[in-house]
Write an enzyme that holds these catalytic residues in place. Structure first.
Site, PDB file in Angstrom:
ATOM      1  N   ASP A 243       0.903  -1.166   0.022  1.00 51.80           N
ATOM      2  CA  ASP A 243      -0.003   0.010   0.059  1.00 51.80           C
ATOM      3  C   ASP A 243       0.921   1.274   0.087  1.00 51.80           C
ATOM      4  O   ASP A 243       2.416   1.068   0.370  1.00 51.80           O
ATOM      5  CB  ASP A 243      -0.982  -0.015   1.231  1.00 51.80           C
ATOM      6  CG  ASP A 243      -1.687   1.145   1.355  1.00 51.80           C
ATOM      7  OD1 ASP A 243      -2.485   1.468   0.594  1.00 51.80           O
ATOM      8  OD2 ASP A 243      -1.605   1.819   2.439  1.00 51.80           O
TER       9      ASP A 243
ATOM     10  N   ASP B  90      -0.063   5.148   0.820  1.00 52.88           N
ATOM     11  CA  ASP B  90      -0.200   6.006   1.831  1.00 52.88           C
ATOM     12  C   ASP B  90      -0.131   5.448   3.307  1.00 52.88           C
ATOM     13  O   ASP B  90      -0.866   4.441   3.322  1.00 52.88           O
ATOM     14  CB  ASP B  90      -1.604   6.725   1.476  1.00 52.88           C
ATOM     15  CG  ASP B  90      -1.870   8.051   0.665  1.00 52.88           C
ATOM     16  OD1 ASP B  90      -0.837   8.793   0.585  1.00 52.88           O
ATOM     17  OD2 ASP B  90      -2.386   7.899  -0.323  1.00 52.88           O
TER      18      ASP B  90
HETATM   19 MG    MG Z   1      -2.727   3.243   3.479  1.00 52.34          MG
END
Ligand code: MG
Length: 298
Positions: free
Chosen positions: A26, A28
């Site tokens: 992932d 962010d």
């Molecule tokens: Mg995230």
């Protein structure tokens, strides 16, 4: 319920490096916060590439196309290639073209930004709404003529969301039971560089409430997203690890796909959610403070 393995010593990180060939990330809260890179991340990605690991980025960010997301990696000095990047806008476009097989003469009404429009365009899907400035104006029901060719509404994060967009999307969905309702993801919040803000799930929520109907979601943890990765990347689930900062998207996504999971605590999920009486039922295999900790494996 088994507790996650808490990683802390160099040999544990080194063992992980041996055990997994494909590393899915992932972005962010794992690689960066908004426009601020998390220190040590570049070294860890370089270490993985040096050891011939496959690196894949799986993001629910629906405001950017894969191509513009690559620009973000470039700006922050993180090596990435467009074919390593999978976003929920891309997953929504692939879902419409390949899974739902939206007929070629049908259009999509878009609540979302340029990245979502770009991915629809790349899949050969016609659309309206989105960044059209007319939809930012107050809604005038008397002058709105619905387009009879709209066969789907797609909803992503839209920082220019308006009552006009909700009204048009609502009209398409409520007057045509065959109109598909797709949301890029259900993230309740979005971690900006300046703190949490409403996420794409919060944008689709008023429509769900007004319609009493739930959309098909294409981002993590949905299987559609992993199917998109599978179509492009050859990986062995047993030798693949998903790294994320959010239990109900990243970790759930990894588990649903039969992947190992590593939770980092630099983003949304806090210590209290993995330990003690308030702990979530979603349990990652491994936990470490930051992705940067993997530098110890060098
Ligand atoms: Mg995230």
């Amino acid at each position: 319920m088994t507790a996650p393995a808490r990683l802390s010593i160099a040999s544990e990180y080194a063992a992980l490096l041996v055990q997994f060939d494909t590393w899915m990330f992932d972005c962010d809260g794992v690689l960066w916060h908004g426009d601020r890179l998390i220190p040590g991340v570049i070294e860890v990605l370089a270490l993985l590439r040096k050891n011939d690991k496959k690196v894949v980025f799986v993001t629910n960010n629906a405001t950017k196309s894969r191509r513009s997301y690559k620009g973000k990696f470039d700006a922050l000095g993180v090596e990435a290639h467009v074919d390593e990047i999978f976003g929920s806008a891309y997953a929504a476009a692939v879902y419409l073209s390949s899974v739902a097989q939206l007929p070629k003469d049908k259009k999509v009404y878009v609540i979302g930004q340029a990245g979502l429009e770009e991915e629809l365009h790349e899949e050969g899907i016609a659309f309206l709404g989105g960044t059209d400035p007319a939809d930012a104006l107050p809604f005038d029901a008397a002058s709105f003529t619905p387009d009879p060719n709209v066969g789907a509404v797609v909803c992503g994060l839209d920082t220019a969301i308006s009552y006009a967009k909700y009204s048009k999307a609502f009209t398409y969905l409520s007057t045509n039971p065959d109109c598909l309702f797709v949301a890029t993801n259900e993230d309740s919040t979005y971690p900006s560089a300046h703190g949490l803000l409403p996420g794409a799930g919060a944008i689709s929520a008023p429509l769900r409430y007004a319609l009493g109907r739930d959309p098909v979601c294409t981002g993590k943890p949905a299987k559609v997203m992993l199917d998109c990765v599978k179509a492009k990347v050859n990986y062995d689930p047993k030798r693949t690890i998903m790294v994320g900062d959010r239990l109900n998207t990243d970790i759930l996504f990894g588990k649903a796909g039969g992947l190992a999971t590593l939770l980092v605590l630099t983003g949304i999920t806090q210590e209290a959610e993995i330990n003690g009486p308030g702990a979530s039922h979603i349990v990652p295999d491994y936990v470490t403070q930051s992705l940067a900790d993997l530098r110890a494996a060098a």
